[in-house]
Design a protein around this motif. Structure first.
Motif, PDB file in Angstrom:
ATOM      1  N   ILE A  77      56.830  44.213  40.874  1.00  0.00           N
ATOM      2  CA  ILE A  77      56.712  43.960  39.496  1.00  0.00           C
ATOM      3  C   ILE A  77      55.559  42.535  39.216  1.00  0.00           C
ATOM      4  O   ILE A  77      55.321  42.431  38.507  1.00  0.00           O
ATOM      5  CB  ILE A  77      57.116  43.963  37.901  1.00  0.00           C
ATOM      6  N   ALA A  78      56.630  41.767  39.736  1.00  0.00           N
ATOM      7  CA  ALA A  78      56.480  39.844  40.295  1.00  0.00           C
ATOM      8  C   ALA A  78      55.173  39.860  41.249  1.00  0.00           C
ATOM      9  O   ALA A  78      54.428  38.668  41.410  1.00  0.00           O
ATOM     10  CB  ALA A  78      57.787  39.517  40.496  1.00  0.00           C
ATOM     11  N   ALA A  79      55.899  40.760  42.251  1.00  0.00           N
ATOM     12  CA  ALA A  79      53.776  40.210  43.629  1.00  0.00           C
ATOM     13  C   ALA A  79      52.949  40.922  42.672  1.00  0.00           C
ATOM     14  O   ALA A  79      52.023  40.642  42.998  1.00  0.00           O
ATOM     15  CB  ALA A  79      54.588  41.483  44.208  1.00  0.00           C
ATOM     16  N   ILE A  80      52.532  41.722  42.050  1.00  0.00           N
ATOM     17  CA  ILE A  80      51.759  41.988  40.934  1.00  0.00           C
ATOM     18  C   ILE A  80      50.877  41.531  40.368  1.00  0.00           C
ATOM     19  O   ILE A  80      49.630  40.560  40.929  1.00  0.00           O
ATOM     20  CB  ILE A  80      51.924  43.473  40.374  1.00  0.00           C
ATOM     21  N   ALA A  81      51.674  41.218  39.610  1.00  0.00           N
ATOM     22  CA  ALA A  81      51.027  39.548  38.807  1.00  0.00           C
ATOM     23  C   ALA A  81      50.498  38.200  39.645  1.00  0.00           C
ATOM     24  O   ALA A  81      49.871  37.977  39.068  1.00  0.00           O
ATOM     25  CB  ALA A  81      52.854  39.150  38.134  1.00  0.00           C
ATOM     26  N   VAL A  82      51.577  38.425  40.132  1.00  0.00           N
ATOM     27  CA  VAL A  82      51.250  36.375  41.730  1.00  0.00           C
ATOM     28  C   VAL A  82      49.863  37.208  42.206  1.00  0.00           C
ATOM     29  O   VAL A  82      48.735  36.771  42.101  1.00  0.00           O
ATOM     30  CB  VAL A  82      52.224  36.737  42.765  1.00  0.00           C
ATOM     31  N   ILE A  83      49.674  38.699  42.357  1.00  0.00           N
ATOM     32  CA  ILE A  83      48.191  38.422  42.900  1.00  0.00           C
ATOM     33  C   ILE A  83      47.182  38.703  42.117  1.00  0.00           C
ATOM     34  O   ILE A  83      46.051  37.983  42.298  1.00  0.00           O
ATOM     35  CB  ILE A  83      48.198  40.515  43.986  1.00  0.00           C
ATOM     36  N   GLN A  84      47.479  39.165  40.656  1.00  0.00           N
ATOM     37  CA  GLN A  84      46.345  39.326  39.843  1.00  0.00           C
ATOM     38  C   GLN A  84      45.659  38.110  39.207  1.00  0.00           C
ATOM     39  O   GLN A  84      45.111  37.408  39.410  1.00  0.00           O
ATOM     40  CB  GLN A  84      46.735  40.354  38.860  1.00  0.00           C
ATOM     41  N   HIS A  85      46.752  37.050  39.211  1.00  0.00           N
ATOM     42  CA  HIS A  85      46.708  35.939  38.748  1.00  0.00           C
ATOM     43  C   HIS A  85      46.335  34.855  40.479  1.00  0.00           C
ATOM     44  O   HIS A  85      45.036  34.264  39.313  1.00  0.00           O
ATOM     45  CB  HIS A  85      47.707  35.056  38.418  1.00  0.00           C
ATOM     46  N   THR A  86      46.327  35.422  41.377  1.00  0.00           N
ATOM     47  CA  THR A  86      45.837  34.217  41.767  1.00  0.00           C
ATOM     48  C   THR A  86      44.480  34.889  41.958  1.00  0.00           C
ATOM     49  O   THR A  86      43.187  34.078  42.228  1.00  0.00           O
ATOM     50  CB  THR A  86      46.103  34.603  43.312  1.00  0.00           C
ATOM     51  N   VAL A  87      44.154  36.360  42.577  1.00  0.00           N
ATOM     52  CA  VAL A  87      42.533  36.980  42.280  1.00  0.00           C
ATOM     53  C   VAL A  87      41.203  36.080  41.410  1.00  0.00           C
ATOM     54  O   VAL A  87      40.568  35.915  41.469  1.00  0.00           O
ATOM     55  CB  VAL A  87      42.608  38.242  42.572  1.00  0.00           C
ATOM     56  N   GLY A  88      42.197  36.805  40.225  1.00  0.00           N
ATOM     57  CA  GLY A  88      41.650  36.730  39.167  1.00  0.00           C
ATOM     58  C   GLY A  88      40.738  34.680  39.158  1.00  0.00           C
ATOM     59  O   GLY A  88      40.385  34.514  38.755  1.00  0.00           O
ATOM     60  N   LEU A  89      41.850  33.787  38.903  1.00  0.00           N
ATOM     61  CA  LEU A  89      41.579  32.299  38.938  1.00  0.00           C
ATOM     62  C   LEU A  89      40.525  32.288  40.480  1.00  0.00           C
ATOM     63  O   LEU A  89      39.478  31.645  39.402  1.00  0.00           O
ATOM     64  CB  LEU A  89      42.980  31.861  39.698  1.00  0.00           C
ATOM     65  N   LEU A  90      40.305  32.256  41.202  1.00  0.00           N
ATOM     66  CA  LEU A  90      39.707  32.465  42.322  1.00  0.00           C
ATOM     67  C   LEU A  90      38.298  32.805  41.756  1.00  0.00           C
ATOM     68  O   LEU A  90      37.165  31.742  41.924  1.00  0.00           O
ATOM     69  CB  LEU A  90      39.838  32.759  43.675  1.00  0.00           C
ATOM     70  N   ILE A  91      38.328  34.316  41.341  1.00  0.00           N
ATOM     71  CA  ILE A  91      36.672  35.174  41.335  1.00  0.00           C
ATOM     72  C   ILE A  91      36.453  33.970  40.045  1.00  0.00           C
ATOM     73  O   ILE A  91      35.287  34.033  39.658  1.00  0.00           O
ATOM     74  CB  ILE A  91      36.314  36.376  40.961  1.00  0.00           C
ATOM     75  N   THR A  92      37.691  33.931  38.757  1.00  0.00           N
ATOM     76  CA  THR A  92      36.851  33.429  37.440  1.00  0.00           C
ATOM     77  C   THR A  92      35.814  32.421  37.723  1.00  0.00           C
ATOM     78  O   THR A  92      34.842  32.010  37.630  1.00  0.00           O
ATOM     79  CB  THR A  92      37.917  33.938  36.655  1.00  0.00           C
ATOM     80  N   VAL A  93      36.971  31.114  38.370  1.00  0.00           N
ATOM     81  CA  VAL A  93      36.024  29.950  38.332  1.00  0.00           C
ATOM     82  C   VAL A  93      35.073  29.610  39.214  1.00  0.00           C
ATOM     83  O   VAL A  93      34.012  29.742  38.652  1.00  0.00           O
ATOM     84  CB  VAL A  93      36.986  29.310  38.888  1.00  0.00           C
ATOM     85  N   LEU A  94      35.047  30.815  40.793  1.00  0.00           N
ATOM     86  CA  LEU A  94      34.034  30.632  41.177  1.00  0.00           C
ATOM     87  C   LEU A  94      32.895  31.224  40.885  1.00  0.00           C
ATOM     88  O   LEU A  94      31.720  30.651  40.721  1.00  0.00           O
ATOM     89  CB  LEU A  94      34.596  30.538  42.535  1.00  0.00           C
ATOM     90  N   GLY A  95      33.057  32.780  40.629  1.00  0.00           N
ATOM     91  CA  GLY A  95      31.888  33.628  39.795  1.00  0.00           C
ATOM     92  C   GLY A  95      31.135  32.455  38.987  1.00  0.00           C
ATOM     93  O   GLY A  95      30.202  32.805  38.763  1.00  0.00           O
ATOM     94  N   ILE A  96      31.959  32.551  37.660  1.00  0.00           N
ATOM     95  CA  ILE A  96      31.252  31.908  36.748  1.00  0.00           C
ATOM     96  C   ILE A  96      30.808  30.277  37.163  1.00  0.00           C
ATOM     97  O   ILE A  96      29.100  30.465  37.198  1.00  0.00           O
ATOM     98  CB  ILE A  96      32.375  31.467  35.328  1.00  0.00           C
TER      99      ILE A  96
END
Length: 504
Positions: free
Chosen positions: A71-90
């Motif tokens: 459950i911790a690995a899932i959270a780390v992956i989602q935060h990492t991908v989310g930050l990159l796509i959110t910031v770079l995409g927007i």
């Protein structure tokens, strides 16, 4: 480089959050996504399940072999991908829509990087974060708009749009808005290449064949409940059963959106004592499920047809309710996090202990000890996020006897930015933003109730609209032509040109 401040700020906040709460939140809907993983790893059975779209459950399949607790690995992956796509995409979108990207890209991306609701759904084991990522990616591929006429770019755009509907059913309004935008920006579909038609066909296949949630008619009836005619129309026997509760809901119809959840649950109540009695309960039996959905659909449609303006007002009230919510920041407090998590998982440890052990890689005693250790901490970011969520609201809900809705300053700025997008020279190139926002909010909240997570896929558009409004004002105040590209000009590499597919 323009996105670097947002990446640093977002990383600091997420690392602090993960240090305090390494385990992702396993919420009320999380098990329906994780069932595929638990069935395969615990029982050797392949079962995607009928309720959910398949992309997110498939992405969870390899997580048990990742380092650390599942459950911790899932959270780390989602935060990492989310930050990159959110910031770079927007950042990419703002770069091509503003005259002074050096001003607006850092400001908009920093706000998006620390937006509490976005961070929270990166932490919860649900598909909302993946849906947001796919939407931002698809919209980013529409810019610069002149490149969308290229067959290769249009293909990738349509493929990203297909991913949206493959993640969650309520991505369909966004998909529809993006298809209309593609027609406006790339020409009519009969001019598209065969590859583009294949990508479009993939979307239609996904929409028509995946997921089997039958909640639409029930939710629609709960939304139109006080408007149902109790005296005449089809299904008189069921109108009679519902009559006392419809009349009760009508007593103060202006407050119904705040009470809808009670009536929504009443319509599918299965535990004793039954509010609506045995005749309505019989409708809920699996053999009569189609009849139940038909009854709900007929009653709701008849109600909406006979009172469309009252219904539209209630839909707008529900939108206002979710726009005034600021609750995601409190969920990021260890105390509130574990209070909710312990309540959600209490029954699961009794009914599905093996699944919980696979998820946490702990037995129940170890899990309870972990919760006791984590929940008493207070983190530095808690007061910051609380004040941020309070100050950057779109609207305010105020209760003085009855609930009333009032515009907040940030919401007024977003509304102004929205209106600037409708200018004759601007509406077409900004259509992927404003059209997605309007169709999503209008369709989703005309059916469902005021669930705040429904706002998450489009909330970032409001932040971009604020910048577009200010950018339009600034061009009249600061008349000197700025250096750098005009909006929608060929891509600058400052945001990360790797998001754009290569030209054909």
């Amino acid at each position: 480089m323009l996105c670097l401040p947002a990446l640093v700020l977002g990383a600091i906040l997420r690392i602090s959050f993960l240090a305090a709460l390494p385990e992702g939140y396993y919420g009320p809907d999380s098990n329906s996504y994780f069932d595929t993983t638990s069935s395969l790893w615990l029982h050797g059975k392949w079962d995607l399940g009928p309720k959910r779209r398949w992309v997110y459950p498939l992405l969870l399949l390899p997580t048990p072999v990742l380092p650390g607790r599942n459950i911790a690995a899932i959270a780390v992956i989602q935060h990492t991908v989310g930050l990159l796509i959110t910031v770079l995409g927007i950042g990419w979108i703002v770069l091509h829509l503003t005259r002074r990207p050096g001003v607006w890209v850092p400001l908009v991306t920093m706000l998006a990087a620390i937006w509490p609701r976005m961070i929270w759904y990166e932490h919860e084991i649900v598909a909302e974060s993946l849906l947001l990522n796919s939407i931002i990616l698809a919209v980013a591929l529409a810019y610069p708009v002149e490149r969308l006429r290229e067959p290769r770019r249009l293909f990738w755009f349509l493929l990203a749009a297909a991913l949206i509907v493959a993640v969650k059913p309520h991505g369909r309004p966004i998909w529809l808005a993006l298809m209309i935008s593609a027609t406006l920006l790339a020409g009519f579909p009969w001019r598209w290449s065969k590859a583009c038609w294949a990508a479009l066909g993939l979307s239609l296949v996904i929409i028509l064949t995946t997921g089997s949630s039958k909640q639409g008619p029930w939710l629609l009836l709960s939304s139109a409940f006080p408007l149902v005619n109790t005296e005449q129309g089809k299904w008189p026997e069921y109108r009679k059963i519902l009559r006392p509760y419809i009349e009760e809901a009508r007593v103060d119809i202006s407050q119904y959106p705040w009470k809808q959840d009670r009536y929504k649950k009443m319509l599918v109540e299965s535990k004793e004592p039954l509010t609506l009695g045995p005749e309505w309960q019989a409708l809920l039996a699996p053999k009569d499920k189609k009849k139940f959905l038909q009854v709900c659909n007929d009653l709701a449609r008849d109600a909406i047809i006979h009172a469309p303006f009252t219904y539209a007002r209630m839909v707008l009230q529900k939108i206002g309710m979710v726009l005034s919510d600021e609750g995601s920041s409190s969920l990021m407090s260890p105390r509130f996090f574990w209070k909710g998590q312990l309540a959600d998982n209490e029954d699961r440890w009794v009914r599905h202990p093996d699944e919980m052990k696979l998820l946490y890689e702990l037995d129940k005693d170890g899990y309870l000890a972990l919760a006791a250790k984590r929940q008493n901490h207070k983190e530095w970011y808690e007061p910051f996020l609380y004040h941020f969520a309070h100050d950057f609201r779109w609207m305010q809900s105020i209760r003085s006897g009855n609930w009333t809705l009032h515009a907040a300053w940030f919401g007024l700025l977003a509304l102004f930015g929205f209106l600037t997008c409708l200018r004759p020279k601007r509406w077409r190139e900004t259509a992927p933003l404003w059209l997605s926002l309007v169709l999503f909010l209008g369709i989703i909240f005309s059916i469902g109730d005021s669930v705040t997570r429904y706002l998450q896929p489009v909330e970032w558009i409001g932040i971009v609209l604020v910048a577009l409004g200010f950018d339009w004002v600034l061009q009249w105040v600061w008349r000197t032509p700025p250096p750098g590209p005009e909006p929608s000009s060929p891509a600058s590499a400052q945001v990360g040109s790797s998001m754009a597919p290569p030209q054909s």
